[in-house]
Every structure is written in structure tokens, then in C-alpha cells.
Scaffold this active site. Structure first.
Site, PDB file in Angstrom:
ATOM      1  N   CYS A 116       0.873  -1.176   0.000  1.00 42.16           N
ATOM      2  CA  CYS A 116       0.000   0.000   0.000  1.00 42.16           C
ATOM      3  C   CYS A 116       0.906   1.220   0.000  1.00 42.16           C
ATOM      4  CB  CYS A 116      -0.921   0.001   1.214  1.00 42.16           C
ATOM      5  SG  CYS A 116      -1.899   1.516   1.387  1.00 42.16           S
ATOM      6  N   GLY A 117       0.853   2.012  -1.053  1.00 46.76           N
ATOM      7  CA  GLY A 117       1.772   3.142  -1.175  1.00 46.76           C
ATOM      8  C   GLY A 117       1.567   4.207  -0.117  1.00 46.76           C
ATOM      9  N   ASN A 118       0.314   4.626   0.097  1.00 39.74           N
ATOM     10  CA  ASN A 118       0.056   5.635   1.122  1.00 39.74           C
ATOM     11  C   ASN A 118       0.304   5.073   2.514  1.00 39.74           C
ATOM     12  OD1 ASN A 118      -0.672   7.699  -0.664  1.00 39.74           O
ATOM     13  ND2 ASN A 118      -2.772   6.950  -0.805  1.00 39.74           N
ATOM     14  N   ARG A 144      -9.676  -2.648  -3.541  1.00 36.06           N
ATOM     15  CA  ARG A 144      -9.853  -4.016  -3.063  1.00 36.06           C
ATOM     16  C   ARG A 144      -9.583  -4.063  -1.565  1.00 36.06           C
ATOM     17  NH1 ARG A 144      -5.466  -8.673  -4.525  1.00 36.06           N
ATOM     18  NH2 ARG A 144      -4.262  -7.234  -3.243  1.00 36.06           N
ATOM     19  N   CYS A 197      -5.252   6.493  -3.267  1.00 31.01           N
ATOM     20  CA  CYS A 197      -4.633   5.162  -3.268  1.00 31.01           C
ATOM     21  C   CYS A 197      -3.245   5.331  -3.868  1.00 31.01           C
ATOM     22  CB  CYS A 197      -5.473   4.174  -4.080  1.00 31.01           C
ATOM     23  SG  CYS A 197      -4.699   2.551  -4.298  1.00 31.01           S
TER      24      CYS A 197
END
Length: 280
Positions: free
Chosen positions: A82-84, A206, A215
Site C-alpha cells: 500500500c503506497g500511502n 480491493r 490510493c
């Protein structure tokens, strides 16, 4: 444990990147049994009866990196990347003395590097590849053309001329569970081109099973697909639903894309304590 009351209390931070919000806990001492973590994630991420968030991040020690995480979506499923969330995890680690401002984070998608400069955090993305362009995706009432890739997690990107007219929950859910992308499913992104270094994106995530305000991996996916289609070049400013602009940089080698980074603010909303015995 609060000795005066006998209640189990767990300190946490509430953080967000562009409105993509997370609950972060120092779990270096492993007090939550692994089998209970998915249920715990669902409890604390639930709105109204929990803290409310898109995901739960447990920071742990790692023999391979400065810090490791267990990342759970709001539905209790564990995500590879998850980038954030990675940006928030990196700043949390620095704020709590778990790592220095240049650090490595071990994820299911691999070890990523991060740099923290106060609120601004840049992470190097891993697991980028498996491009599949011009994929016809039959939905209930139409066929969309999408473009697939992995940014640690799977993403489909669909170009749009008007993001406000996209029925995101309807189309996003159908793409997310589409047979073409089983068994794991995919995230669904809709992008609007704004210029050679700028685009806007909306994402159905998702695990959250709804649109999120931002996202990180979706922003990267949108930028890389737009680059592969010849619409943008690095760096790309990605405008999110939450209003934040994320910077995506990369080296386009023609046959491959390397040195992919995501940069933006990771903000602390508040600190608190979870009363474990009263979670529903």
C-alpha cells in the site's frame, strides 16, 4: 495494561495520506496473536464502533530491514503493498524512534526504501510489472477497455473523459471481482488526463470495497499506464479524490520501467488508546 483499572489499552496513531487513512500500532513486542489480527483489523477499522480507517498497520522488527509491517485492509484481508500506507508507516517509524529518516520497510511485496523529511515522505515502489494493455472487460451493460499491471498489488486502469460521470462503485465492484482477474481480484482505477505531466484518478480499492480518497499504488498504476500509452512522461502529478497531489517519478526504459517512486505528505491526525475489552 492500565494497572488502576485492569483494562487492556493499546496506544495508536491515526494517520492519512491524501485522505487514505490508517491506524498504526507499534507491534514490535508482538502482543496480538497472528490468528486474531484479521478480526482486530475489522473491529478497529469499522466506522462508528471502532476508530474507522481504510486499513490497519502493525509495525514490527525485521531481520532483513529496519522495520517490517503487517498491513490489513478494513475487511481484514492482508495486502502485499500500500503506497500511502507505506508513507505513513515510514513517518510513524521515525516519529517513534523505530528507524532513522532513511529506512527500509519489509512488506509482502518485498523490501522498499523510504525517505522522511518532516511530513513529506518518498517511497521506492517494488513489484512493478506484468503489464497487460488493451484488455476488454465485459461488464453487465457494456464492455470497457482497461489496462492491467501490478504495483505490488494488482490494478486495472481505465481512461475516462469525465470522472464525475463514472459510476465508480458500480463499475469498480464489477472490475474488482471480474473473472479475468481472479483469484485475487484487482483494484480499479479511472483516470483523466490533464497534461503531459498531470492526471486525475479515482480508485475503487480491493479490501476496502469502496472508493477511497487516495490510493498510492493506484496513483502509481495510473501514471505508469498513462506513460506506457504515450500520454505522460516523468514526473507525473497525480490529483487524488482527497485533494492531495502525489508525485510519481520513474525511468521509462522502453521495454521496462524502473526507479519508481511515490512522494507526498503523510499526516498525523491524532494519537489515542484502544480499550481492547470494549471493542465490538
Amino acid at each position: 495494561m492500565d494497572e488502576a483499572t485492569g483494562r487492556r489499552r493499546i496506544p495508536f496513531y491515526k494517520m492519512h495520506g491524501g485522505g487514505n487513512d490508517f491506524i498504526l500500532i507499534d507491534h514490535c513486542h508482538h502482543f496480538l496473536p497472528e490468528a486474531e489480527q484479521p478480526k482486530f483489523a475489522r473491529q478497529v477499522c469499522a466506522a462508528k464502533v471502532g476508530v474507522g480507517a481504510d486499513g490497519l498497520i502493525l509495525l514490527e522488527t525485521s531481520p532483513q530491514a529496519d522495520i517490517a509491517w503487517r498491513f490489513y485492509n478494513a475487511d481484514g484481508s492482508e495486502a502485499e503493498m500500500c503506497g500511502n500506507g507505506a508513507r505513513c508507516a515510514a513517518r510513524f517509524a521515525v516519529l517513534n524512534g523505530l528507524a532513522g529518516p532513511r529506512l527500509t520497510l519489509s512488506t509482502l511485496a518485498g523490501i522498499i526504501q523510504a525517505e522522511v523529511h518532516d511530513r513529506q515522505v518518498r517511497v521506492a515502489m517494488t513489484g512493478v510489472g506484468d503489464f497487460r494493455l488493451h484488455v476488454d472487460i465485459p461488464l453487465n451493460d457494456r464492455t470497457l477497455q482497461g489496462h492491467f499491471l501490478k504495483v505490488g498489488v494488482p490494478h486495472v486502469v481505465v481512461l475516462s473523459a469525465d470522472l464525475e460521470k463514472v459510476p465508480l462503485k458500480q463499475w469498480g465492484k464489477q472490475i474488482r471481482f471480474h473473472p479475468l482477474f481472479q483469484p485475487r481480484g484487482t483494484n480499479a482505477n479511472f483516470l483523466l488526463l490533464k497534461g503531459p505531466h498531470s492526471l486525475e484518478v479515482r480508485t475503487y480499492e480491493r479490501g476496502v470495497e469502496d472508493e477511497t480518497l487516495a490510493c498510492g499504488t493506484g496513483a502509481v498504476a495510473a501514471a505508469l499506464i498513462a506513460a506506457r500509452l504515450g500520454h505522460v512522461t516523468s514526473p507525473v502529478m497525480v490529483h487524488t479524490r482527497g485533494g492531495e497531489v502525489l508525485a510519481v517519478s520513474f525511468q521509462d526504459q522502453g521495454s521496462t520501467i524502473t526507479d519508481v517512486t511515490l512522494e507526498g505528505e503523510a499526516l498525523v491526525v491524532y494519537q489515542g488508546e484502544l480499550w481492547m475489552d470494549e471493542l465490538k
